[in-house]
Design an enzyme around this catalytic site. Structure first.
Site, PDB file in Angstrom:
ATOM      1  N   ASP A 129       0.728  -1.174  -0.082  1.00  0.00           N
ATOM      2  CA  ASP A 129      -0.193   0.019  -0.024  1.00  0.00           C
ATOM      3  C   ASP A 129       0.936   1.246   0.048  1.00  0.00           C
ATOM      4  OD1 ASP A 129       0.978  -0.553   2.567  1.00  0.00           O
ATOM      5  OD2 ASP A 129      -0.818   0.697   3.463  1.00  0.00           O
ATOM      6  N   GLU A 196       0.644  -1.392   5.559  1.00  0.00           N
ATOM      7  CA  GLU A 196       1.781  -0.885   6.375  1.00  0.00           C
ATOM      8  C   GLU A 196       1.111   0.491   6.892  1.00  0.00           C
ATOM      9  OE1 GLU A 196       5.180   1.143   7.706  1.00  0.00           O
ATOM     10  OE2 GLU A 196       4.039   1.695   6.086  1.00  0.00           O
TER      11      GLU A 196
HETATM   12 ZN   LIG Z   1       6.758   2.380   3.875  1.00  0.00          ZN
END
Ligand SMILES: [Zn+2]
Length: 498
Positions: A129, A196
């Protein structure tokens, strides 16, 4: 007269000895040279870096943006499906060799079982992401943030550095090794979280799963640092390898008061007591520690590049410790790596200028140094504000906070291989130093399976302009850096797993 001369002579002798000791300590201060990097790095298979740049551009065009914990929401996850389909299509050799498990639907856990499965595996991480682009800033980009344009020697767009560059480079390296016929002796695992930038639940679940299988890795490698072209402490290039990351906790301090009309205010109102609490926390910072790893080891490692006076001060902390502590504490970046930091962030009071607040509050965010813990910060906040009546201190949003990571080893084979790759990435002469990561990465969840083998480094060289692109405008990765990363990741796998 004679006595005065004797005293003067004595003082001169003491000063001479002192100066001698200071200079001797300075001359002896340097990197540890423990059989360091007798490692000859293997030559990895050749890759087509131009084609890899196009792959990264294609990955950037697929907008795997996360905004809030729980993203991607069901029904809004088509970009993750598309990204994984594109990766599978571009890297068939490595996908054929590695077993794929999907964790929490979109996190990818890929395993290339080694010929000796009893050896502890090597785990390479990246995340799928990216952070959003601030609304209204698209036009500020040289090339559109999701265009994935390759131009002027760079791949442009959100995720080029953070972290699709690593995602693509790891898969390029794996695919090239698979095509070359290389087989790992030690198991190689790729762990690619899907969220993340919001909570890292994907990585958290992956490591919970590995823990349930009693996996203890030889190395976990995630993002965090790289070779910095301009390391502020030395003004020269330095390769930083993150061996620890700070923890995170926020507290809400609340003062309940009677409220009422501001024409008849009480003394020491709730708002004033909150202000006093913030000043108390500002003035009573948590202690700095210049003698704890990784800071002390970092200074030692870069000491050949330090200006003489700085090196002398660090080499003589018994004499000059308070001078350095003052200087380090006055610099926001340096301060952040030597202590738990205190940052008041959200303040609330009443909603109208002539209304006293019934409830005044402040939220204070702490980034926890490895010396401290959520519990010790909690105690610190209570102690520092104990003299102010009527305050309640609670953890913000009932969060549990995250503890600082353990500090990983710098005398292991894994570290020595990383050190050799980092040095080669920087052109062969660069100082390589362990360092503390002040942000949060998915690697924090790896603490579930390792206390001493988690590292945060990408084999790339970043200059100040590159670094502005992290979560900012004009994020880009040079094609040269993509080439360095593919080579570096391949060398890490070959050196540790052959
Ligand atoms: Zn990162």
């Amino acid at each position: 007269m004679k006595l005065a001369l004797k005293i003067l002579g004595g003082v001169a002798l003491v000063v001479a000895i002192l100066v001698g000791v200071v200079l001797w300590n300075t001359s002896q201060f340097g990197p540890k040279t423990d059989a360091q990097a007798a490692i000859t790095l293997p030559e990895p298979p050749a890759v087509d870096v131009a084609a890899a740049a196009e792959s990264l551009g294609a990955a950037i065009r697929i907008q795997t943006v996360t905004y809030a914990s729980g993203d991607p929401k069901p029904g809004a996850d088509q970009p993750w499906i598309d990204l994984q389909a594109a990766l599978r299509e571009r890297y068939p050799a490595v996908f054929a060799k590695m077993a794929m498990e999907k964790v929490l639907t979109h996190a990818m856990l890929m395993t290339w079982t080694g010929t000796d499965p009893s050896l502890p595996p090597v785990i390479l991480m990246a995340h799928q992401d990216v952070v959003p682009v601030n609304p209204g800033t698209d036009a500020d980009w040289t090339h559109g943030p999701f265009g994935g344009v390759v131009a002027d020697g760079y791949i442009w767009g959100r995720g080029a550095m953070d972290d699709k560059g690593s995602l693509i480079a790891i898969l390029e390296a794996g695919d090239a090794l698979a095509k070359s016929g290389w087989t790992p002796k030690r198991t190689v695992i790729f762990a690619f979280g899907h969220d993340e930038e919001v909570s890292g639940r994907g990585a958290q679940e992956i490591f919970a799963l590995l823990k349930s299988r009693n996996v203890t890795p030889a190395m976990v490698l995630d993002e965090g640092f790289a070779v910095l072209y301009n390391f502020p402490l030395t003004g020269k290039p330095a390769a930083l390898i993150g061996v620890a990351e700070k923890g995170y906790v926020s507290f809400q301090i609340t003062a309940a008061t009677e409220g009422g009309h501001s024409s008849r205010p009480p003394r020491d109102s709730g708002a004033v007591r909150i202000a006093r609490a913030l000043i108390a926390l500002e003035e009573k910072q948590m202690p700095a520690d210049l003698s704890a790893p990784p800071f002390n080891e970092m200074i030692q490692a870069v000491s050949p590049d330090l200006p003489f006076m700085t090196k002398m001060a660090f080499a003589n902390q018994w004499l000059l410790g308070s001078v350095i502590a003052g200087q380090v504490g006055g610099d926001a970046s340096a301060n952040a790596i030597v202590r738990t930091t205190t940052a008041p962030t959200m303040l609330t009071g009443s909603i109208k200028d002539n209304v006293l607040p019934q409830r005044a509050s402040a939220v204070v965010n702490f980034r926890i140094h490895p010396n401290d813990s959520v519990a010790s910060v909690t105690q610190h906040v209570k102690d520092a504000t104990a003299h102010i009546a009527g305050l309640t201190v609670t953890q913000y949003e009932d969060g549990i906070g995250s503890e600082p990571s353990p500090v990983s080893a710098t005398d292991s084979e894994a570290y020595r291989v990383l050190e050799a790759v980092a040095r080669a990435t920087g052109g062969g002469e660069v100082a390589v130093a362990p360092a503390l990561v002040i942000g949060a990465t998915d690697a924090r969840y790896a603490s579930a399976i390792s206390k001493d083998a988690i590292y945060r480094f990408a084999p790339a060289i970043y200059d100040d302009v590159d670094l502005n692109g992290f979560h900012g405008t004009n994020e880009r990765l040079s094609v040269d850096n993509l080439g360095r990363m593919i080579k570096g990741y391949a060398q890490i796998m070959m050196a540790l797993c052959s």
